[in-house]
Design an enzyme around this catalytic site. Structure first.
Site, short mmCIF file in Angstrom:
data_model
loop_
_atom_site.label_atom_id
_atom_site.label_comp_id
_atom_site.label_asym_id
_atom_site.label_seq_id
_atom_site.Cartn_x
_atom_site.Cartn_y
_atom_site.Cartn_z
N ARG A 1 -31.73 5.49 18.02
CA ARG A 1 -30.67 6.13 18.82
C ARG A 1 -30.33 7.45 18.14
NH1 ARG A 1 -25.21 6.47 18.61
NH2 ARG A 1 -24.06 6.43 20.57
N LYS B 1 -25.24 10.53 10.60
CA LYS B 1 -24.18 9.68 10.04
C LYS B 1 -23.81 10.08 8.61
CE LYS B 1 -24.20 6.04 13.35
NZ LYS B 1 -24.60 4.70 13.76
C1 7PJ Z 1 -24.18 3.41 17.25
C2 7PJ Z 1 -23.88 3.04 18.56
C3 7PJ Z 1 -25.24 2.73 16.57
C4 7PJ Z 1 -25.55 1.45 18.59
C5 7PJ Z 1 -22.54 4.62 17.92
C6 7PJ Z 1 -22.35 7.62 16.18
C7 7PJ Z 1 -21.30 6.61 16.37
N1 7PJ Z 1 -24.55 2.07 19.23
N2 7PJ Z 1 -22.83 3.81 18.97
N3 7PJ Z 1 -25.88 1.76 17.29
N4 7PJ Z 1 -23.34 4.41 16.87
N5 7PJ Z 1 -26.24 0.49 19.21
O1 7PJ Z 1 -23.25 7.79 17.00
O2 7PJ Z 1 -22.27 8.30 15.13
O3 7PJ Z 1 -25.57 2.96 15.41
S1 7PJ Z 1 -21.25 5.79 17.98
#
Ligand code: 7PJ
Length: 282
Positions: free
Chosen positions: A256, A222
């Site tokens: 994640r 990020k």
């Molecule tokens: C997240 C997500 C996060 C959850 C994305 C990226 C953007 N779902 N979906 N938490 N980020 N739960 O992966 O950079 O931080 S999309």
């Protein structure tokens, strides 16, 4: 010890869990189009499992600022073939979507978890989850909407606001008859937050641990990590692993990530220390 109950799997959170990210976004420059993106996403699922992923998170809507939202049909066409493959792989599968129609189609296929960056606030989303109350769900905080959320994020106290929002969404989902052990919460790193807001969310993450559900966090690649290290999006693996480790050390139970194998190794070390390995020799 805590368990995240999902449709087919009771995920043991005594150890930290790694959720691998699978993006299904069509490459308009490739001749294969939809088919090629589905095939490469399926191959990516297999690769993440070889790397040790405990959960696969599959999404077809980019939440990057300026990204055009696909139609419901487009999103379904992107994710359904990949979900159909993923549910045969023997691990819990999550669908990253905010659309009730996509949630329903995914849950009908046997997908285990709904991961919603809008925390089931879209009309009809709570009803779909209530009708599939054996599924797991991740409720994430976001200020604003993806297209504009980074233009002027503002909080008086980011921890208090994220905490208040997650507590309210948890209560709303519990009120629909979904059991507490099926729900996890996510502060939504980078979703309507400045670099300082995101760093505060990690520094003070302990303030989010007693809301009533385990914490899932996503720091992988990020922008905040870019701001701190000066590195581009594909040079952020080391910072991503450090952030995942710090988040786990501060109480997050699920991370994640894109770089599954490296994160699994880092967390194996953390776990060995946590289990007091080595102290028997002293
Ligand atoms: C997240 C997500 C996060 C959850 C994305 C990226 C953007 N779902 N979906 N938490 N980020 N739960 O992966 O950079 O931080 S999309």
């Amino acid at each position: 010890m805590s368990v995240w109950q999902t449709t087919r799997f009771a995920i043991d959170l005594a150890r930290p869990r790694v959720m691998g990210i699978v993006n299904v976004t069509p490459d308009s420059f490739s001749d294969g189009g939809q088919h090629a993106s589905a095939a490469s996403a399926m191959a990516h699922c297999d690769a993440l499992l070889r790397g040790g992923a405990h959960i696969l998170d599959i999404g077809g809507e980019s939440t990057r600022p300026g990204a055009r939202a696909p139609s419901v049909d487009e999103e379904l066409q992107r994710v359904l073939p990949v979900l159909r493959h993923a549910v045969t792989l023997g691990v819990p599968v999550s669908v990253d979507t905010s659309r009730p129609q996509v949630m329903r189609a995914a849950l009908d296929l046997g997908v285990d978890i709904v991961n919603d960056v809008r925390a089931l606030q879209r009309e009809g989303a709570l009803e779909v989850m209530a009708a599939h109350s054996s599924a797991g769900v991740c409720l994430m905080h976001m200020q604003g909407e993806p297209g504009t959320m980074q233009s002027a994020p503002h909080y008086v106290d980011v921890l208090a606001e994220v905490r208040g929002f997650l507590a309210a969404r948890l209560a709303a989902v519990l009120a629909r008859g979904i059991a507490a052990n099926r729900i996890v919460l996510d502060p939504g790193i980078g979703f309507g937050k400045t670099v300082d807001d995101n760093l505060s969310l990690l520094r003070r993450q302990h303030e989010l641990l007693d809301i009533g559900a385990p914490l899932l966090v996503g720091w992988s690649r990020k922008a905040t990590l870019g701001a701190v290290t000066g590195r581009g999006v594909h040079e952020r693996q080391a910072a991503s692993i450090a952030a995942a480790m710090l988040a786990v050390q501060r109480g997050a139970r699920i991370v994640r990530v894109h770089d599954v194998a490296a994160t699994v190794d880092a967390l194996a070390l953390w776990q060995a220390i946590e289990n007091n390995r080595g102290t028997e020799q002293q």
